[in-house]
Design a protein around this motif. Structure first.
Motif, PDB file in Angstrom:
ATOM      1  N   ALA A 206       0.873  -1.475  -0.112  1.00  0.00           N
ATOM      2  CA  ALA A 206       0.072  -0.193  -0.015  1.00  0.00           C
ATOM      3  C   ALA A 206       0.822   1.271   0.073  1.00  0.00           C
ATOM      4  O   ALA A 206       2.020   1.315   0.473  1.00  0.00           O
ATOM      5  N   ASP A 207       0.315   2.367  -0.284  1.00  0.00           N
ATOM      6  CA  ASP A 207       1.184   3.800  -0.546  1.00  0.00           C
ATOM      7  C   ASP A 207       1.575   4.173   0.780  1.00  0.00           C
ATOM      8  O   ASP A 207       2.538   5.054   1.018  1.00  0.00           O
ATOM      9  N   ASN A 208       0.776   4.142   1.864  1.00  0.00           N
ATOM     10  CA  ASN A 208       0.785   4.634   3.113  1.00  0.00           C
ATOM     11  C   ASN A 208       0.604   3.628   4.102  1.00  0.00           C
ATOM     12  O   ASN A 208      -0.374   2.569   4.082  1.00  0.00           O
ATOM     13  N   ILE A 209       1.369   3.482   5.353  1.00  0.00           N
ATOM     14  CA  ILE A 209       0.948   2.654   6.600  1.00  0.00           C
ATOM     15  C   ILE A 209       0.727   3.690   7.806  1.00  0.00           C
ATOM     16  O   ILE A 209       1.628   4.497   8.129  1.00  0.00           O
ATOM     17  N   ILE A 210      -0.575   3.475   8.301  1.00  0.00           N
ATOM     18  CA  ILE A 210      -0.943   4.383   9.556  1.00  0.00           C
ATOM     19  C   ILE A 210      -0.382   3.464  10.764  1.00  0.00           C
ATOM     20  O   ILE A 210      -1.297   2.483  11.081  1.00  0.00           O
ATOM     21  N   HIS A 211       0.174   4.024  11.678  1.00  0.00           N
ATOM     22  CA  HIS A 211       0.536   3.166  12.840  1.00  0.00           C
ATOM     23  C   HIS A 211      -0.168   3.654  14.046  1.00  0.00           C
ATOM     24  O   HIS A 211      -0.346   4.987  14.215  1.00  0.00           O
ATOM     25  N   ILE A 212      -0.977   3.023  14.718  1.00  0.00           N
ATOM     26  CA  ILE A 212      -1.635   3.344  15.996  1.00  0.00           C
ATOM     27  C   ILE A 212      -0.503   2.812  17.177  1.00  0.00           C
ATOM     28  O   ILE A 212      -0.547   1.758  17.400  1.00  0.00           O
ATOM     29  N   VAL A 213      -0.132   3.764  17.902  1.00  0.00           N
ATOM     30  CA  VAL A 213       0.883   3.913  18.828  1.00  0.00           C
ATOM     31  C   VAL A 213       0.488   4.099  20.141  1.00  0.00           C
ATOM     32  O   VAL A 213      -0.055   5.237  20.553  1.00  0.00           O
ATOM     33  N   LEU A 214       1.145   3.386  21.223  1.00  0.00           N
ATOM     34  CA  LEU A 214       1.000   3.729  22.520  1.00  0.00           C
ATOM     35  C   LEU A 214       2.284   4.351  22.979  1.00  0.00           C
ATOM     36  O   LEU A 214       3.324   3.942  22.627  1.00  0.00           O
ATOM     37  N   ALA A 215       2.068   5.551  23.653  1.00  0.00           N
ATOM     38  CA  ALA A 215       3.360   6.364  24.282  1.00  0.00           C
ATOM     39  C   ALA A 215       3.031   7.060  25.396  1.00  0.00           C
ATOM     40  O   ALA A 215       1.733   7.366  25.734  1.00  0.00           O
ATOM     41  N   ARG A 216       4.029   7.870  26.039  1.00  0.00           N
ATOM     42  CA  ARG A 216       3.584   8.467  27.277  1.00  0.00           C
ATOM     43  C   ARG A 216       3.924   9.984  27.376  1.00  0.00           C
ATOM     44  O   ARG A 216       5.058  10.218  26.483  1.00  0.00           O
ATOM     45  N   LEU A 217       3.265  10.780  27.672  1.00  0.00           N
ATOM     46  CA  LEU A 217       3.365  12.216  27.622  1.00  0.00           C
ATOM     47  C   LEU A 217       4.283  12.519  28.648  1.00  0.00           C
ATOM     48  O   LEU A 217       4.352  11.600  29.721  1.00  0.00           O
ATOM     49  N   PRO A 218       5.062  13.729  28.762  1.00  0.00           N
ATOM     50  CA  PRO A 218       6.133  13.872  29.722  1.00  0.00           C
ATOM     51  C   PRO A 218       5.644  14.014  31.201  1.00  0.00           C
ATOM     52  O   PRO A 218       6.472  13.466  31.993  1.00  0.00           O
ATOM     53  N   ASP A 219       4.274  14.434  31.223  1.00  0.00           N
ATOM     54  CA  ASP A 219       3.786  14.533  32.812  1.00  0.00           C
ATOM     55  C   ASP A 219       2.906  13.304  33.010  1.00  0.00           C
ATOM     56  O   ASP A 219       2.260  13.268  34.073  1.00  0.00           O
ATOM     57  N   ALA A 220       3.069  12.262  32.459  1.00  0.00           N
ATOM     58  CA  ALA A 220       2.169  11.121  32.346  1.00  0.00           C
ATOM     59  C   ALA A 220       2.388  10.597  33.813  1.00  0.00           C
ATOM     60  O   ALA A 220       3.368  10.205  34.297  1.00  0.00           O
ATOM     61  N   PRO A 221       1.258  10.120  34.518  1.00  0.00           N
ATOM     62  CA  PRO A 221       1.290   9.137  35.746  1.00  0.00           C
ATOM     63  C   PRO A 221       2.155   7.879  35.592  1.00  0.00           C
ATOM     64  O   PRO A 221       1.963   7.324  34.151  1.00  0.00           O
ATOM     65  N   ALA A 222       2.626   7.233  36.464  1.00  0.00           N
ATOM     66  CA  ALA A 222       3.343   5.973  36.028  1.00  0.00           C
ATOM     67  C   ALA A 222       2.321   4.786  35.743  1.00  0.00           C
ATOM     68  O   ALA A 222       1.132   4.998  36.265  1.00  0.00           O
ATOM     69  N   GLY A 223       2.690   3.587  35.184  1.00  0.00           N
ATOM     70  CA  GLY A 223       1.848   2.584  34.908  1.00  0.00           C
ATOM     71  C   GLY A 223       1.013   2.802  33.918  1.00  0.00           C
ATOM     72  O   GLY A 223       1.252   3.729  33.172  1.00  0.00           O
ATOM     73  N   THR A 224      -0.092   2.058  34.006  1.00  0.00           N
ATOM     74  CA  THR A 224      -1.017   2.058  32.696  1.00  0.00           C
ATOM     75  C   THR A 224      -1.956   3.239  32.644  1.00  0.00           C
ATOM     76  O   THR A 224      -2.486   3.548  31.722  1.00  0.00           O
ATOM     77  N   LYS A 225      -2.037   3.845  33.757  1.00  0.00           N
ATOM     78  CA  LYS A 225      -2.671   5.099  33.943  1.00  0.00           C
ATOM     79  C   LYS A 225      -2.194   6.332  33.052  1.00  0.00           C
ATOM     80  O   LYS A 225      -2.625   7.432  32.777  1.00  0.00           O
ATOM     81  N   GLY A 226      -1.000   6.040  32.698  1.00  0.00           N
ATOM     82  CA  GLY A 226      -0.166   7.252  32.124  1.00  0.00           C
ATOM     83  C   GLY A 226       0.089   6.807  30.528  1.00  0.00           C
ATOM     84  O   GLY A 226       1.184   7.151  30.054  1.00  0.00           O
ATOM     85  N   ILE A 227      -0.607   6.180  29.902  1.00  0.00           N
ATOM     86  CA  ILE A 227      -0.360   5.745  28.394  1.00  0.00           C
ATOM     87  C   ILE A 227      -1.293   6.542  27.430  1.00  0.00           C
ATOM     88  O   ILE A 227      -2.545   6.462  27.842  1.00  0.00           O
ATOM     89  N   SER A 228      -0.913   7.120  26.583  1.00  0.00           N
ATOM     90  CA  SER A 228      -1.931   7.731  25.553  1.00  0.00           C
ATOM     91  C   SER A 228      -1.537   7.147  24.364  1.00  0.00           C
ATOM     92  O   SER A 228      -0.820   6.170  23.922  1.00  0.00           O
ATOM     93  N   LEU A 229      -2.634   7.259  23.263  1.00  0.00           N
ATOM     94  CA  LEU A 229      -2.664   6.558  22.054  1.00  0.00           C
ATOM     95  C   LEU A 229      -2.541   7.813  20.875  1.00  0.00           C
ATOM     96  O   LEU A 229      -3.056   8.728  21.002  1.00  0.00           O
ATOM     97  N   PHE A 230      -1.695   7.376  19.847  1.00  0.00           N
ATOM     98  CA  PHE A 230      -1.452   8.331  18.719  1.00  0.00           C
ATOM     99  C   PHE A 230      -1.441   7.591  17.392  1.00  0.00           C
ATOM    100  O   PHE A 230      -1.387   6.519  17.202  1.00  0.00           O
ATOM    101  N   ILE A 231      -1.651   8.673  16.524  1.00  0.00           N
ATOM    102  CA  ILE A 231      -1.722   8.048  15.072  1.00  0.00           C
ATOM    103  C   ILE A 231      -0.230   8.547  14.459  1.00  0.00           C
ATOM    104  O   ILE A 231      -0.020   9.724  14.825  1.00  0.00           O
ATOM    105  N   VAL A 232       0.514   7.717  13.954  1.00  0.00           N
ATOM    106  CA  VAL A 232       1.698   7.974  13.393  1.00  0.00           C
ATOM    107  C   VAL A 232       1.956   7.412  12.051  1.00  0.00           C
ATOM    108  O   VAL A 232       1.799   6.339  11.761  1.00  0.00           O
ATOM    109  N   PRO A 233       1.500   8.389  10.927  1.00  0.00           N
ATOM    110  CA  PRO A 233       1.755   7.868   9.434  1.00  0.00           C
ATOM    111  C   PRO A 233       3.126   7.671   9.102  1.00  0.00           C
ATOM    112  O   PRO A 233       4.049   8.280   9.553  1.00  0.00           O
ATOM    113  N   LYS A 234       3.214   6.615   8.099  1.00  0.00           N
ATOM    114  CA  LYS A 234       4.476   6.443   7.522  1.00  0.00           C
ATOM    115  C   LYS A 234       5.151   7.691   6.631  1.00  0.00           C
ATOM    116  O   LYS A 234       6.001   8.217   6.775  1.00  0.00           O
ATOM    117  N   PHE A 235       4.027   7.960   5.993  1.00  0.00           N
ATOM    118  CA  PHE A 235       4.278   9.346   5.154  1.00  0.00           C
ATOM    119  C   PHE A 235       3.126  10.385   5.774  1.00  0.00           C
ATOM    120  O   PHE A 235       1.864  10.081   6.018  1.00  0.00           O
TER     121      PHE A 235
END
Length: 597
Positions: A206-235
């Motif tokens: 396919a022309d592009n791949i859209i990654h759905i990514v788990l990552a942490r913000l700088p001020d995020a709480p520890a553990g699973t309560k501090g996980i955010s979700l992001f769209i990260v496209p290849k292009f």
């Protein structure tokens, strides 16, 4: 050479007769187009594509694998062209919102197509399968702008999607993840970190791949309560197409036991531009949309390997001549009898058949629940959601365990030839093995079922299903033909609740009792669940024979297989009961220091 034939008659039996899809679709808003004629036409075309295009590529993908060259991945011969045919046929858009280019058909119809695609070529089917999960996540949690930018291209199949959870130091325990998301002035984020085991993370389909990514913000709480979700496209999207390459790249491909035709990637995010999906620090909640889709998709993998194993084992068993039947020659003109006459071979074939056809009924039932969660009224939606949450770990873990067992039977039926690559049986085993690991291992699913779903709800989630089984048993209690099924099913259904209460009482004294009993509890639950669906199928088949039918052989085979399941498979529950009741001490008493070699 192995082959695949879509089991359309059995698919229609489960959909139309057992689960009464016509009534199901008629009761849901927006399903008016899902008429029997339209569904039949869709399934026939899906069967042709799976049989003629995908099945011949299954061994090609296994032999060639994916090729990695300086960050670029080339899929096996024919994979890219097959995907273009898939897109041109409109298959990616089948069960998605017309507002984004979808056809608006129910999820349950898409499930049937996924079964045929996956059984024909599981490695290939993972590419659009991951996209489906990405689409559901965006549809549920994305903003209108995100849906317009990404969802439309994913629905059309022009772009594909992935889910990026696992990191080198954390798999199931996502609270340990380290991937960072730094907020930018323009509202975007810079994502930095490494993800591993990313299926379809890089490819040329396919022309592009859209990654759905788990990552942490700088001020995020520890553990699973501090996980955010992001769209990260290849292009990066630009206008109606793609623009600059983003800071995400494939670092390497994993060398694997199976599913060679699918690219399992190490993905490196180097200040890649990403966009938040859903609220900050609620990424794991949003990702469950993707994970639940993937878990039901993996349950389909168990069915796929059982069906593939059965079909090819059956053809071989009817043709392979070895020894004579114990009751005298059945093929007197030949040098020996076909091996299907031997009880030991029959046992393996019937086991494969029972798990494939019973698994099909369980998964299609779950798919109808998905329809209700999406489309039904609030009260019915809540009930369906609770029932689906209970059945998902059973479907995922139990069906993959017995799917692997069925794949192993395929090798055994073929004897020495099963160990030889050209027959495809050893590939089926290798491809099946991952199903018990990804999207949560059997052990994790077992803890989810017993600990989280059942005990934490004080047994209410279990009651939602046992009430359905009880109602069915009560309705058929006076039917003499059904007694061989109803009496043992009713006893097991009652025992299910009693066992749960015993484990719960023990767990109040020692939490280790939950972990010690969980896997056997899940397997017990799986065997009882499939018994319910086999009883339903037997009832429909008996009624069809009594009413008169020109397909008597088909329906009688259903009843015979149901008898086999109840008499030779269902007794496995007794061993699981004994193990569950033995307690945690026999596992936990040994000191860690005594584990030596």
């Amino acid at each position: 050479m192995p082959d695949y034939k879509a089991p359309l008659r059995d698919i229609q039996f489960v959909m139309n007769e057992v689960l009464e899809s016509d009534k199901h679709y008629a009761s849901l808003p927006g399903c008016e187009d899902a008429t029997p004629d339209m569904i039949s036409a869709i399934l026939e075309e899906g069967a042709k594509f799976s049989e003629r295009v995908l099945a011949p590529l299954n061994q090609v993908g296994d032999r060639e694998g994916c090729q990695f060259n300086d960050g670029e991945v080339t899929t096996p011969t024919g994979f890219k062209e097959a995907y273009q045919q898939y897109v041109e046929g409109g298959w990616p858009s089948l069960a998605h919102d017309p507002a984004h280019g979808g056809q608006g058909l129910p999820e349950s119809i898409g499930t049937v197509i996924s079964e045929m695609v996956g059984t024909a070529n599981w490695s290939w089917g993972m590419y659009p399968g991951l996209s489906h999960g990405a689409m559901n996540t965006l549809s549920e949690h994305g903003t209108d702008e995100q849906k317009h930018t990404y969802l439309t291209k994913l629905v059309s199949g022009e772009w594909t999607g992935t889910m990026c959870l696992t990191e080198p130091h954390c798999g199931t325990d996502l609270g340990m993840l380290r991937t960072k998301a730094e907020p930018q002035a323009d509202g975007s984020y810079k994502i930095t970190g490494t993800k591993i085991f990313i299926s379809a993370g890089e490819h040329d389909m396919a022309d592009n791949i859209i990654h759905i990514v788990l990552a942490r913000l700088p001020d995020a709480p520890a553990g699973t309560k501090g996980i955010s979700l992001f769209i990260v496209p290849k292009f990066m999207p630009e206008g109606d197409g793609i623009g600059a390459r983003n800071g995400v790249a494939c670092g390497s491909l994993e060398h694997k036991m199976g599913i060679h035709g699918n690219a399992t990637c190490v993905m490196n995010f180097d200040a890649a531009t990403g966009y938040l999906i859903g609220p900050p620090n609620k990424g794991l909640n949003c990702m469950f949309t993707f994970m639940n889709t993937a878990r039901l998709g993996t349950a389909l993998q168990g069915l796929a390997h059982a069906e593939w194993g059965f079909q090819n084992s059956l053809v071989y068993a009817k043709e392979r001549l070895q020894m004579r039947s114990l009751t005298g020659p059945k093929n007197p003109e030949g040098a020996a009898d076909p091996i299907i006459v031997h009880p030991a071979v029959r046992n393996m074939l019937l086991t494969q058949k029972a798990f494939a056809e019973g698994g099909r009924a369980l998964i299609y039932f779950c798919a109808q629940l998905v329809d209700k969660v999406k489309l039904a009224s609030d009260e019915e939606k809540a009930e369906a959601d609770a029932l689906l949450a209970f059945l998902t770990p059973i479907a995922k873990a139990f069906l993959t365990e017995v799917g692997f067992e069925s794949a192993n039977h395929g090798v055994q039926v073929f004897g020495g030839h099963g160990f030889i690559a050209e027959w495809g049986m050893e590939q089926n085993v290798r491809d099946a093995r991952i199903s018990m690991l990804y999207e949560g291992t059997t052990q994790i699913q077992a803890l989810d079922l017993l600990g989280r779903k059942v005990l934490m709800s004080q047994g209410e989630s279990l009651k939602g299903f046992t009430k359905i089984v009880h109602k069915f048993c009560k309705a058929h209690a006076e039917d003499e033909q059904m007694k061989p099924f109803i009496e043992p099913l009713a006893k097991l259904n009652q025992e299910w609740g009693e066992l749960t209460m015993k484990i719960g009482m023990k767990a109040m004294q020692d939490r280790e009792e939950v972990g010690a009993a969980a896997v056997d509890y899940l397997m017990y639950s799986g065997y009882v669940s499939l018994a319910y669906f086999w009883a339903r199928m037997a009832a429909k088949a008996q009624n069809a024979v009594a009413a008169g039918t020109d397909e008597e052989a088909f329906y009688k085979a259903k009843v015979t297989t149901a008898n086999f399941y109840f008499q030779r498979i269902l007794p496995r529950t007794r061993g699981h009961v004994e193990i569950m009741q033995s307690g945690a001490a026999n596992l936990m008493d040994m000191d860690v220091e005594h584990f030596v070699f």
